[in-house]
Enzyme design. Structure first.
Site, PDB file in Angstrom:
ATOM      1  N   LYS A 183       0.840  -1.204   0.000  1.00  9.20           N
ATOM      2  CA  LYS A 183       0.000   0.000   0.000  1.00  9.20           C
ATOM      3  C   LYS A 183       0.879   1.261   0.000  1.00  9.20           C
ATOM      4  O   LYS A 183       1.552   1.550   0.983  1.00  9.20           O
ATOM      5  CB  LYS A 183      -0.902   0.044   1.245  1.00  9.20           C
ATOM      6  CG  LYS A 183      -1.934   1.154   1.135  1.00  9.20           C
ATOM      7  CD  LYS A 183      -2.408   1.683   2.474  1.00  9.20           C
ATOM      8  CE  LYS A 183      -1.536   2.775   3.024  1.00  9.20           C
ATOM      9  NZ  LYS A 183      -1.611   4.062   2.309  1.00  9.20           N
TER      10      LYS A 183
ATOM     11  N   GLY B  36       7.678   5.043   7.447  1.00  8.68           N
ATOM     12  CA  GLY B  36       6.901   6.273   7.604  1.00  8.68           C
ATOM     13  C   GLY B  36       7.323   7.000   8.869  1.00  8.68           C
ATOM     14  O   GLY B  36       8.451   6.831   9.359  1.00  8.68           O
ATOM     15  N   SER B  37       6.411   7.769   9.411  1.00  4.15           N
ATOM     16  CA  SER B  37       6.743   8.603  10.568  1.00  4.15           C
ATOM     17  C   SER B  37       6.749   7.790  11.871  1.00  4.15           C
ATOM     18  O   SER B  37       6.144   6.714  11.936  1.00  4.15           O
ATOM     19  CB  SER B  37       5.726   9.738  10.690  1.00  4.15           C
ATOM     20  OG  SER B  37       4.447   9.183  10.897  1.00  4.15           O
TER      21      SER B  37
ATOM     22  N   GLY C 172       4.329   4.761  13.008  1.00  7.15           N
ATOM     23  CA  GLY C 172       5.040   3.525  13.347  1.00  7.15           C
ATOM     24  C   GLY C 172       4.598   2.971  14.697  1.00  7.15           C
ATOM     25  O   GLY C 172       4.438   1.753  14.868  1.00  7.15           O
TER      26      GLY C 172
ATOM     27  N   GLU D 116      10.746   1.341   9.716  1.00  7.34           N
ATOM     28  CA  GLU D 116      11.791   2.298   9.312  1.00  7.34           C
ATOM     29  C   GLU D 116      11.177   3.681   9.436  1.00  7.34           C
ATOM     30  O   GLU D 116      10.310   4.054   8.657  1.00  7.34           O
ATOM     31  CB  GLU D 116      12.221   2.021   7.880  1.00  7.34           C
ATOM     32  CG  GLU D 116      12.900   0.674   7.741  1.00  7.34           C
ATOM     33  CD  GLU D 116      13.113   0.295   6.294  1.00  7.34           C
ATOM     34  OE1 GLU D 116      13.337   1.180   5.463  1.00  7.34           O
ATOM     35  OE2 GLU D 116      13.034  -0.899   6.005  1.00  7.34           O
TER      36      GLU D 116
ATOM     37  N   CYS E 183      14.501  10.567   4.945  1.00  4.60           N
ATOM     38  CA  CYS E 183      14.599  10.209   6.364  1.00  4.60           C
ATOM     39  C   CYS E 183      16.023  10.442   6.864  1.00  4.60           C
ATOM     40  O   CYS E 183      16.239  10.856   7.993  1.00  4.60           O
ATOM     41  CB  CYS E 183      14.173   8.761   6.576  1.00  4.60           C
ATOM     42  SG  CYS E 183      15.048   7.598   5.527  1.00  4.60           S
TER      43      CYS E 183
ATOM     44  N   GLN F  89       2.828  19.172   4.234  1.00  8.05           N
ATOM     45  CA  GLN F  89       4.269  19.263   4.488  1.00  8.05           C
ATOM     46  C   GLN F  89       4.766  20.685   4.275  1.00  8.05           C
ATOM     47  O   GLN F  89       5.608  21.174   5.023  1.00  8.05           O
ATOM     48  CB  GLN F  89       4.997  18.264   3.577  1.00  8.05           C
ATOM     49  CG  GLN F  89       6.421  17.987   3.988  1.00  8.05           C
ATOM     50  CD  GLN F  89       6.532  17.470   5.409  1.00  8.05           C
ATOM     51  OE1 GLN F  89       5.586  16.894   5.948  1.00  8.05           O
ATOM     52  NE2 GLN F  89       7.663  17.703   6.036  1.00  8.05           N
TER      53      GLN F  89
ATOM     54  N   GLU G 126      11.863  16.739  13.459  1.00  7.61           N
ATOM     55  CA  GLU G 126      12.230  16.392  12.083  1.00  7.61           C
ATOM     56  C   GLU G 126      11.490  17.328  11.126  1.00  7.61           C
ATOM     57  O   GLU G 126      10.276  17.254  11.014  1.00  7.61           O
ATOM     58  CB  GLU G 126      11.829  14.941  11.786  1.00  7.61           C
ATOM     59  CG  GLU G 126      12.199  14.523  10.390  1.00  7.61           C
ATOM     60  CD  GLU G 126      11.670  13.150   9.987  1.00  7.61           C
ATOM     61  OE1 GLU G 126      10.583  12.757  10.437  1.00  7.61           O
ATOM     62  OE2 GLU G 126      12.374  12.479   9.216  1.00  7.61           O
TER      63      GLU G 126
HETATM   64  P1  NAD Z   1       3.218   8.561   7.466  1.00  7.81           P
HETATM   65  O1  NAD Z   1       3.596   7.823   8.685  1.00  7.81           O
HETATM   66  O2  NAD Z   1       2.229   9.638   7.557  1.00  7.81           O
HETATM   67  O3  NAD Z   1       2.638   7.557   6.355  1.00  7.81           O
HETATM   68  C1  NAD Z   1       3.387   6.447   5.888  1.00  7.81           C
HETATM   69  C2  NAD Z   1       2.423   5.411   5.324  1.00  7.81           C
HETATM   70  O4  NAD Z   1       1.632   4.885   6.393  1.00  7.81           O
HETATM   71  C3  NAD Z   1       1.435   5.944   4.287  1.00  7.81           C
HETATM   72  O5  NAD Z   1       1.264   4.961   3.285  1.00  7.81           O
HETATM   73  C4  NAD Z   1       0.166   6.105   5.115  1.00  7.81           C
HETATM   74  O6  NAD Z   1      -1.025   6.052   4.334  1.00  7.81           O
HETATM   75  C5  NAD Z   1       0.264   4.911   6.036  1.00  7.81           C
HETATM   76  N1  NAD Z   1      -0.533   5.014   7.271  1.00  7.81           N
HETATM   77  C6  NAD Z   1      -0.991   6.118   7.894  1.00  7.81           C
HETATM   78  N2  NAD Z   1      -1.645   5.795   9.031  1.00  7.81           N
HETATM   79  C7  NAD Z   1      -1.565   4.448   9.142  1.00  7.81           C
HETATM   80  C8  NAD Z   1      -2.010   3.518  10.129  1.00  7.81           C
HETATM   81  N3  NAD Z   1      -2.673   3.907  11.219  1.00  7.81           N
HETATM   82  N4  NAD Z   1      -1.743   2.204   9.943  1.00  7.81           N
HETATM   83  C9  NAD Z   1      -1.040   1.800   8.861  1.00  7.81           C
HETATM   84  N5  NAD Z   1      -0.600   2.634   7.893  1.00  7.81           N
HETATM   85  C10 NAD Z   1      -0.860   3.945   8.031  1.00  7.81           C
HETATM   86  O7  NAD Z   1       4.589   9.082   6.851  1.00  7.81           O
HETATM   87  P2  NAD Z   1       4.815  10.028   5.586  1.00  7.81           P
HETATM   88  O8  NAD Z   1       4.444  11.419   5.957  1.00  7.81           O
HETATM   89  O9  NAD Z   1       4.201   9.405   4.387  1.00  7.81           O
HETATM   90  O10 NAD Z   1       6.398   9.922   5.400  1.00  7.81           O
HETATM   91  C11 NAD Z   1       7.301  10.767   6.026  1.00  7.81           C
HETATM   92  C12 NAD Z   1       7.955  10.090   7.209  1.00  7.81           C
HETATM   93  O11 NAD Z   1       8.530   8.845   6.803  1.00  7.81           O
HETATM   94  C13 NAD Z   1       9.098  10.885   7.795  1.00  7.81           C
HETATM   95  O12 NAD Z   1       9.043  10.844   9.197  1.00  7.81           O
HETATM   96  C14 NAD Z   1      10.340  10.148   7.302  1.00  7.81           C
HETATM   97  O13 NAD Z   1      11.480  10.327   8.092  1.00  7.81           O
HETATM   98  C15 NAD Z   1       9.854   8.740   7.309  1.00  7.81           C
HETATM   99  N6  NAD Z   1      10.685   7.907   6.447  1.00  7.81           N
HETATM  100  C16 NAD Z   1      11.513   6.976   7.020  1.00  7.81           C
HETATM  101  C17 NAD Z   1      12.345   6.203   6.207  1.00  7.81           C
HETATM  102  C18 NAD Z   1      13.283   5.184   6.789  1.00  7.81           C
HETATM  103  O14 NAD Z   1      13.722   4.325   6.043  1.00  7.81           O
HETATM  104  N7  NAD Z   1      13.618   5.241   8.067  1.00  7.81           N
HETATM  105  C19 NAD Z   1      12.332   6.386   4.818  1.00  7.81           C
HETATM  106  C20 NAD Z   1      11.473   7.344   4.287  1.00  7.81           C
HETATM  107  C21 NAD Z   1      10.644   8.090   5.109  1.00  7.81           C
END
Ligand code: NAD
Length: 470
Positions: free
Chosen positions: A169, A220-221, A225, A242, A276, A323, A373
């Site tokens: 997804k 994601g964030s 997470g 991650e 990230c 953002q 961040e």
């Molecule tokens: P986000 O956490 O808002 O969303 C990430 C994904 O999770 C999206 O597909 C979103 O639809 C989904 N999601 C949202 N709520 C959910 C839930 N309750 N259950 C399951 N899935 C859900 O993050 P974002 O704004 O898309 O991305 C930016 C963040 O990602 C930043 O904090 C960045 O540092 C981090 N990031 C980390 C890495 C890494 O490898 N460590 C890499 C890239 C981005």
């Protein structure tokens, strides 16, 4: 009607107008396509297809290698088309989108040839202990909007080689290139092995809580997470998380500003700072504070910001309005508290989510622009007197993804690197990921490991056969 299709059980599934959502081009702020909004029934169909496909997909490692190799060739053919979609939905310059596709192809190809772990820890008159590794079953893969294709592939390739099936997804901000990726790979993969579904955050929550899922690979964030980990804990699904970072770069007194400035600058501003692992705060020795700030300012002022489809563009827009508003409010807050703006500092007065590369000084560690961040093109630069103090300030955070140390004396720089509490510490570079090292976040930046053989292992569980010869 959406021209983009989800992939469920090997078939393209399009949506009618009622079951679709708009995707905005961040360079124009215009809706340029519709993506299917996956229904609960479609999600269940995808998971059941994955569960069914898993039974045969797990059987034959050699067959999987051949299919993944063929998939990498098919993806290479379609890469230019998908790169264009990626630029339109994500905002990054087309050359970088093309690079992202090429890296994904290379990763799929390299993973297809990766050896499986296997150990014999005893083989004598008393008995034999053999450890083999097997897949979990259905994997839920969830990705963010900054590198939709590369991050998807960093999950798909090892998960599939391991013998798992996947439901992927993407972020609702960037679903289209991933949907196209799913369609291309499904021309080669057996039906149900890879399913791609699109929808909002609630779809992610439905996916992670579904009982058919055995492993969740989430990027994601930190906030999301934690929610994923809570849901996973209910039935002890395995998780790899991650998450976010707030990477410090420490510039030592012996650093050669002229030679490092551009590398440091692009480690912060590549992909409009939406990485990230970007450099998100710089601690620089007092004596170098002014020359480094001046060099960064010069680079920021000469960076070409624009639509990613324009070949001159070096930095595109931020990906989405939320953002842009976050980055703007962090910068405005810092300005209100006395920060000095050396370049940029205001949203560009034209259509599109454009915020120019911005360098800030006269900031303190407690300001949100330093402590949180920013995930965007605003870089705080802070001087230090004693390096021990810089190390302490760099470590004083719940983030622990990456960090870097910059200086001419590599031994000294490495000594400092050893004191930094993050999964990776680079010396004289940053954002340099390699399959030769695990990629993992310390503290709240993540759980589990990715990259290279560590990624493959994260999609496998041990299976021990312990034979007595007594
Ligand atoms: P986000 O956490 O808002 O969303 C990430 C994904 O999770 C999206 O597909 C979103 O639809 C989904 N999601 C949202 N709520 C959910 C839930 N309750 N259950 C399951 N899935 C859900 O993050 P974002 O704004 O898309 O991305 C930016 C963040 O990602 C930043 O904090 C960045 O540092 C981090 N990031 C980390 C890495 C890494 O490898 N460590 C890499 C890239 C981005």
């Amino acid at each position: 009607m959406s021209e983009y299709a989800m992939s469920i059980d090997g078939k393209p599934v399009r949506a009618g107008a009622a079951d679709s959502f708009a995707v905005i081009n961040p360079a124009t702020e215009e809706v340029f396509a519709q993506a299917p909004a996956c229904t609960s029934q479609q999600l269940t169909a995808a998971l059941e297809a994955a569960q069914h496909a898993f039974r045969s997909w797990r059987q034959d490692e050699d067959a999987r290698r051949k299919v993944l190799l063929a998939a990498s060739e098919r993806l290479a053919e379609k890469a230019p088309d998908i790169a264009r979609i990626l630029t339109q939905e994500q905002g990054k310059p087309l050359a970088q989108a093309t690079g992202e596709l090429q890296s994904a192809v290379a990763q799929l190809k390299a993973t297809a040839a990766m050896p499986f772990p296997h150990q014999v820890t005893q083989d004598d008159t008393r008995g034999k202990i053999e450890i083999t590794y097997r897949p979990y079953g259905v994997v839920a893969a969830i990705t963010p909007w900054n590198f939709p294709i590369l991050i998807a592939m960093s999950k798909l390739a090892p998960a599939l080689l391991a013998g798992n099936s996947v439901v992927l997804k993407p972020s609702p901000y960037t679903p289209l290139a991933t949907l196209a990726l799913g369609e291309v790979l499904n021309t080669v993969l057996p039906p149900g092995v890879l399913n791609v579904v699109s929808g909002g955050n609630d779809l992610g929550a439905q996916l992670t809580s579904h009982p058919l899922v055995r492993k969740i690979s989430f990027t994601g964030s930190i906030a999301t997470g934690k929610r994923v980990a809570e849901v996973a804990a209910r039935d002890l699904k395995r998780v790899t998380l991650e998450l976010g970072g707030n990477d410090p770069a420490i510039v030592l007194p012996d650093a050669d500003v002229e030679s490092i400035a551009a590398r440091l600058y692009w480690s912060a501003f590549f992909n409009c700072g939406q990485i990230c692992l970007a450099v998100k705060r710089i601690y620089v020795a007092e004596a170098l504070f002014e020359p480094l700030t001046a060099a960064l300012m010069k680079l920021a002022q000469s960076t070409v910001v624009g639509d990613g489809l324009d070949p001159k563009t070096q930095v595109g827009p931020l990906n989405n309005l939320m953002q842009l508003e976050r980055v703007t409010s962090l910068a405005d807050d810092a300005k209100r508290r006395g920060a000095r703006v050396h370049a940029g500092g205001e949203r560009l007065g034209r259509k599109g989510y454009f915020y120019p590369p911005t360098v800030l000084t006269d900031v303190t560690d407690d300001m949100p622009i330093v402590a949180e961040e920013q995930f965007g093109p605003v870089l705080p630069v802070l001087p230090y007197r004693d390096v021990e103090d810089a190390v302490e300030r760099a470590n004083a955070t719940h983030f622990g993804l990456g960090a870097s140390v910059w200086g001419r004396d590599l031994e000294r720089a490495t000594q400092i690197a050893k004191q930094l509490d993050s999964g990776t510490v680079w010396v004289n570079q940053h954002v340099a990921l390699t399959a030769k090292a695990p990629f993992s976040g310390a503290k709240q930046s993540g759980v589990g490991r990715a990259s290279g053989r560590w990624a493959l292992e994260s999609f496998l569980q041990e299976h021990v056969i312990n034979v007595s010869r007594g």
